[in-house]
Design an enzyme around this catalytic site. Sequence first.
Site, PDB file in Angstrom:
ATOM      1  N   CYS A  64      38.019 -37.479 -32.557  1.00  0.00           N
ATOM      2  CA  CYS A  64      37.165 -38.616 -32.898  1.00  0.00           C
ATOM      3  C   CYS A  64      36.454 -39.135 -31.648  1.00  0.00           C
ATOM      4  O   CYS A  64      37.093 -39.385 -30.625  1.00  0.00           O
ATOM      5  CB  CYS A  64      38.020 -39.731 -33.510  1.00  0.00           C
ATOM      6  SG  CYS A  64      37.112 -41.269 -33.777  1.00  0.00           S
ATOM      7  N   CYS A  67      37.850 -42.928 -30.915  1.00  0.00           N
ATOM      8  CA  CYS A  67      39.234 -43.255 -30.532  1.00  0.00           C
ATOM      9  C   CYS A  67      40.037 -42.074 -30.012  1.00  0.00           C
ATOM     10  O   CYS A  67      41.171 -42.237 -29.579  1.00  0.00           O
ATOM     11  CB  CYS A  67      39.982 -43.894 -31.703  1.00  0.00           C
ATOM     12  SG  CYS A  67      40.535 -42.706 -32.948  1.00  0.00           S
ATOM     13  N   CYS A 113      38.000 -41.712 -39.882  1.00  0.00           N
ATOM     14  CA  CYS A 113      39.058 -41.371 -38.931  1.00  0.00           C
ATOM     15  C   CYS A 113      40.349 -42.080 -39.334  1.00  0.00           C
ATOM     16  O   CYS A 113      40.351 -43.275 -39.623  1.00  0.00           O
ATOM     17  CB  CYS A 113      38.640 -41.794 -37.524  1.00  0.00           C
ATOM     18  SG  CYS A 113      39.986 -41.641 -36.326  1.00  0.00           S
ATOM     19  N   CYS A 116      41.108 -44.924 -36.276  1.00  0.00           N
ATOM     20  CA  CYS A 116      40.234 -46.081 -36.002  1.00  0.00           C
ATOM     21  C   CYS A 116      39.412 -46.502 -37.214  1.00  0.00           C
ATOM     22  O   CYS A 116      38.743 -47.527 -37.170  1.00  0.00           O
ATOM     23  CB  CYS A 116      39.322 -45.798 -34.815  1.00  0.00           C
ATOM     24  SG  CYS A 116      37.967 -44.648 -35.172  1.00  0.00           S
ATOM     25  N   CYS A 136      31.910 -32.610 -44.446  1.00  0.00           N
ATOM     26  CA  CYS A 136      30.571 -32.587 -43.874  1.00  0.00           C
ATOM     27  C   CYS A 136      30.474 -33.736 -42.863  1.00  0.00           C
ATOM     28  O   CYS A 136      30.404 -34.900 -43.248  1.00  0.00           O
ATOM     29  CB  CYS A 136      29.560 -32.752 -45.007  1.00  0.00           C
ATOM     30  SG  CYS A 136      27.861 -32.697 -44.462  1.00  0.00           S
TER      31      CYS A 136
END
Length: 149
Positions: A64, A67, A113, A116, A136
């Site tokens: 991510c 984070c 995510c 986060c 996607c």
Amino acid sequence: MENKINKPGNPYYSNTDTTVLHVSNAEWKKVLPEDVYAVMREADTERPFTGKYWNTDEKGTYYCASCGNKLFRSGAKFASSCGWPSFFEQDNKKSVVYKEDNSLGMERTEVLCGRCGGHLGHLFDDGPEPTGKRYCMNSIALDFIPDNK
Ligand code: FE
């Protein structure tokens, strides 16, 4: 394991800490680049065929961009003609969470995510075997670390 990437301006970033974060958008606004903020906190979508990873097949791991949470392995990435990086499965149970998204007159599943809550993209049912799923994703929401690094 230590951090693979360091983001000195972002105190929430970690490739090892999987504790779920509760950080306000006002706070994210201070630590994220403007274009990352627009996608990850306001669910903007990068234009297709413009991101860094839509057409890559290097071996490595995707994290991510907000984070540092581990999201995908390159082995689950597949060549998709949609213009965004596409995966058929997430790395682990904590990688992502899902949310119903009925915006823009469409019924879609939003992918966030797992650490986060940042917007990553959407999940579709037209992916390849073995899962039939297509995650996607927006390139800008991902950081890639090659295996040899
Ligand atoms: Fe995150």
